[in-house]
Design an enzyme around this catalytic site. Structure first.
Site, PDB file in Angstrom:
ATOM      1  N   ASN A 163      -4.000   1.046  -9.122  1.00  0.00           N
ATOM      2  CA  ASN A 163      -4.546  -0.140  -9.793  1.00  0.00           C
ATOM      3  C   ASN A 163      -5.910   0.216 -10.376  1.00  0.00           C
ATOM      4  OD1 ASN A 163      -5.819  -2.545 -10.407  1.00  0.00           O
ATOM      5  ND2 ASN A 163      -5.178  -3.608  -8.555  1.00  0.00           N
ATOM      6  N   HIS A 177      -0.473  -5.922 -15.981  1.00  0.00           N
ATOM      7  CA  HIS A 177      -1.474  -5.288 -15.117  1.00  0.00           C
ATOM      8  C   HIS A 177      -0.736  -4.479 -14.048  1.00  0.00           C
ATOM      9  CE1 HIS A 177      -4.757  -4.445 -12.558  1.00  0.00           C
ATOM     10  NE2 HIS A 177      -4.673  -5.490 -11.755  1.00  0.00           N
ATOM     11  N   CYS A 183      -9.767  -8.065 -13.137  1.00  0.00           N
ATOM     12  CA  CYS A 183      -8.638  -7.317 -13.700  1.00  0.00           C
ATOM     13  C   CYS A 183      -8.072  -7.966 -14.963  1.00  0.00           C
ATOM     14  CB  CYS A 183      -7.538  -7.171 -12.660  1.00  0.00           C
ATOM     15  SG  CYS A 183      -8.130  -6.420 -11.162  1.00  0.00           S
TER      16      CYS A 183
HETATM   17  N1  ACO Z   1      -0.784   2.082   5.534  1.00  0.00           N
HETATM   18  C1  ACO Z   1      -0.020   1.697   6.592  1.00  0.00           C
HETATM   19  N2  ACO Z   1      -0.035   0.450   7.082  1.00  0.00           N
HETATM   20  C2  ACO Z   1      -0.842  -0.442   6.463  1.00  0.00           C
HETATM   21  C3  ACO Z   1      -1.662  -0.087   5.358  1.00  0.00           C
HETATM   22  C4  ACO Z   1      -1.603   1.233   4.906  1.00  0.00           C
HETATM   23  N3  ACO Z   1      -2.313   1.671   3.862  1.00  0.00           N
HETATM   24  N4  ACO Z   1      -2.328  -1.192   4.970  1.00  0.00           N
HETATM   25  C5  ACO Z   1      -1.967  -2.185   5.766  1.00  0.00           C
HETATM   26  N5  ACO Z   1      -1.076  -1.739   6.684  1.00  0.00           N
HETATM   27  C6  ACO Z   1      -0.401  -2.482   7.740  1.00  0.00           C
HETATM   28  C7  ACO Z   1      -1.128  -3.741   8.124  1.00  0.00           C
HETATM   29  O1  ACO Z   1      -2.144  -3.484   9.051  1.00  0.00           O
HETATM   30  C8  ACO Z   1      -0.012  -4.554   8.723  1.00  0.00           C
HETATM   31  O2  ACO Z   1       0.211  -4.120  10.025  1.00  0.00           O
HETATM   32  P1  ACO Z   1       0.574  -5.152  11.191  1.00  0.00           P
HETATM   33  O3  ACO Z   1       1.894  -5.770  10.765  1.00  0.00           O
HETATM   34  O4  ACO Z   1       0.682  -4.295  12.401  1.00  0.00           O
HETATM   35  O5  ACO Z   1      -0.545  -6.142  11.216  1.00  0.00           O
HETATM   36  C9  ACO Z   1       1.206  -4.165   7.896  1.00  0.00           C
HETATM   37  O6  ACO Z   1       0.871  -2.925   7.250  1.00  0.00           O
HETATM   38  C10 ACO Z   1       1.577  -5.174   6.834  1.00  0.00           C
HETATM   39  O7  ACO Z   1       0.406  -5.502   6.105  1.00  0.00           O
HETATM   40  P2  ACO Z   1       0.455  -6.560   4.946  1.00  0.00           P
HETATM   41  O8  ACO Z   1      -0.917  -6.753   4.399  1.00  0.00           O
HETATM   42  O9  ACO Z   1       1.195  -7.773   5.416  1.00  0.00           O
HETATM   43  O10 ACO Z   1       1.362  -5.807   3.887  1.00  0.00           O
HETATM   44  P3  ACO Z   1       1.960  -6.339   2.546  1.00  0.00           P
HETATM   45  O11 ACO Z   1       3.402  -6.151   2.543  1.00  0.00           O
HETATM   46  O12 ACO Z   1       1.423  -7.681   2.161  1.00  0.00           O
HETATM   47  O13 ACO Z   1       1.384  -5.291   1.490  1.00  0.00           O
HETATM   48  C11 ACO Z   1      -0.288  -5.162  -0.187  1.00  0.00           C
HETATM   49  C12 ACO Z   1      -0.014  -5.190   1.294  1.00  0.00           C
HETATM   50  C13 ACO Z   1       0.311  -3.921  -0.779  1.00  0.00           C
HETATM   51  C14 ACO Z   1      -1.812  -5.120  -0.381  1.00  0.00           C
HETATM   52  C15 ACO Z   1       0.318  -6.405  -0.848  1.00  0.00           C
HETATM   53  O14 ACO Z   1      -0.052  -7.564  -0.154  1.00  0.00           O
HETATM   54  C16 ACO Z   1      -0.122  -6.556  -2.273  1.00  0.00           C
HETATM   55  O15 ACO Z   1       0.194  -5.758  -3.128  1.00  0.00           O
HETATM   56  N6  ACO Z   1      -0.848  -7.630  -2.617  1.00  0.00           N
HETATM   57  C17 ACO Z   1      -1.276  -7.873  -3.943  1.00  0.00           C
HETATM   58  C18 ACO Z   1      -2.436  -7.031  -4.243  1.00  0.00           C
HETATM   59  C19 ACO Z   1      -2.739  -7.097  -5.707  1.00  0.00           C
HETATM   60  O16 ACO Z   1      -1.906  -7.295  -6.543  1.00  0.00           O
HETATM   61  N7  ACO Z   1      -3.981  -6.907  -6.048  1.00  0.00           N
HETATM   62  C20 ACO Z   1      -4.294  -6.837  -7.388  1.00  0.00           C
HETATM   63  C21 ACO Z   1      -4.911  -8.051  -7.922  1.00  0.00           C
HETATM   64  S1  ACO Z   1      -6.570  -8.004  -7.921  1.00  0.00           S
HETATM   65  C22 ACO Z   1      -7.050  -6.575  -8.471  1.00  0.00           C
HETATM   66  O17 ACO Z   1      -6.365  -5.913  -9.207  1.00  0.00           O
HETATM   67  C23 ACO Z   1      -8.412  -6.120  -8.038  1.00  0.00           C
END
Ligand code: ACO
Length: 317
Positions: A272, A242, A108
């Site tokens: 994204n 980004h 990215c």
């Molecule tokens: N819908 C509903 N529930 C979901 C989903 C979904 N789509 N996805 C995950 N969950 C659930 C999980 O299973 C988990 O459930 P549990 O508590 O029963 O185990 C709960 O939601 C919380 O999951 P987390 O992964 O802890 O959620 P978080 O608040 O961390 O959000 C996210 C996830 C959005 C991916 C976040 O971590 C994030 O944005 N990370 C950064 C990602 C990023 O920036 N990537 C870009 C860089 S690299 C690139 O661009 C390729």
């Protein structure tokens, strides 16, 4: 360098959170609250090279030059239908250019790396007009049964034409090898000589780890380029970050204590789109008339590697 034109192109299919909630166990509220994403544009019958060429042609038109006046094409890309030739070489033919062409993959962060390469070519008199672009289809890397990654991504392309000038005020790119938090592994052609175990692994992302690393590296890079350019946070007209997650960008904005207008967002519409997100947002700001001569723009991106990068460019188009 000086930016003289921008362009972008998106696939026609809009995929909403509600549609996703019919395909898997997710819902609009979860996706919006955690990411800010409402819709994304996804490739259906389009080819990424055509979207890339469309973005490139728009950037050329905006710059008022023709393909044959381009003397280098650098394209950031992670995957597309062709492993070879490069996407840059395919675009070269479509815009009727005749020049050296290369793709680079810094995940990215690729567009910031491409700016770094372009500046080096301009500084060493190896080119005058360079097409710097990014085209990505991350929806072809994710597992569509994995709700924790597939809801995050969208496809698209962004481009800019740069020429010689004095507008790049500072740039920093970096990489710290870390396969564990973010990777995508695909199978190569079978060979009769392979004796190792091999597997196809769709995009894996340790969300919370990546979130923390993204925030830390983006803050660090932005502070570093501000310092190098001798500028304060308030001197920046727009932080073009980004578009991975609204919460990452808003966290950085809060730390910087600057207004929301200075942190434009389009992750709500496009999800994204990997390295294409920065040039896509730049083009949106240009086309909607929000950029004025003399505006200082700060770009910042982060991604698999783990790579990150930031730069400051004065807008003088
Ligand atoms: N819908 C509903 N529930 C979901 C989903 C979904 N789509 N996805 C995950 N969950 C659930 C999980 O299973 C988990 O459930 P549990 O508590 O029963 O185990 C709960 O939601 C919380 O999951 P987390 O992964 O802890 O959620 P978080 O608040 O961390 O959000 C996210 C996830 C959005 C991916 C976040 O971590 C994030 O944005 N990370 C950064 C990602 C990023 O920036 N990537 C870009 C860089 S690299 C690139 O661009 C390729």
């Amino acid at each position: 360098m000086r930016i003289i034109g921008t362009g972008s192109a998106h696939p026609k299919r809009t995929l909403t959170n509600d549609e996703l909630s019919k395909m898997m166990d997710t819902n609009d509220a979860w996706i919006r609250e955690r990411t800010g994403i409402c819709t994304r544009q996804v490739i259906t019958d389009e080819h990424l090279e055509d979207l890339a060429a469309e973005a490139a042609q728009q950037a050329l038109d905006d710059a008022g030059i023709e393909g044959k006046q381009i003397d280098y094409i650098i394209c950031s890309n992670v995957v597309n239908e062709y492993v070879t030739p490069s996407l840059a070489s395919i675009v070269e033919g479509k815009i009727e250019a005749l020049c050296p062409c290369v793709d680079l993959n810094a995940a990215c962060t690729g567009f910031i790396y491409a700016i770094d390469f372009a500046e080096a070519l301009l500084q060493t008199d190896r080119a005058t007009n360079i097409l710097v672009m990014a085209a990505e289809e991350p929806t072809r890397m994710v597992n569509w049964d994995d709700r924790s990654t597939c809801v995050l991504f969208g496809d698209g392309a962004g481009a800019m034409v740069v020429t010689k000038g004095d507008d790049l005020k500072a740039i920093k790119v970096s990489s710290k090898s870390n396969l564990d938090v973010l990777h995508y592994k695909r199978l190569l052609e079978p060979s009769p000589f392979i004796t190792k175990e091999e597997e196809h692994k769709p995009l894996y992302m340790a969300g919370q780890e990546v979130f923390k690393t993204a925030v830390t590296s983006s803050l660090r890079d932005l502070l570093s380029v501000l310092d190098e350019a001798g500028l304060n946070k308030e001197d920046i007209s727009y932080y073009i970050l980004h578009q991975a997650n609204f919460r990452i960008n808003d966290f950085i904005r809060n730390r910087f204590g600057v207004d929301t207008e200075k942190f434009p967002i389009n992750v709500n519409k496009y999800g994204n789109s990997s390295s294409a997100s920065v040039p896509m947002l730049l083009d949106e700001l240009n086309r909607t008339g929000r950029l004025k001569k003399g505006d200082m723009l700060a770009f910042s991106a982060f991604g698999a590697g783990f790579t990150s990068g930031a730069c400051i460019v004065e807008w003088n188009k």
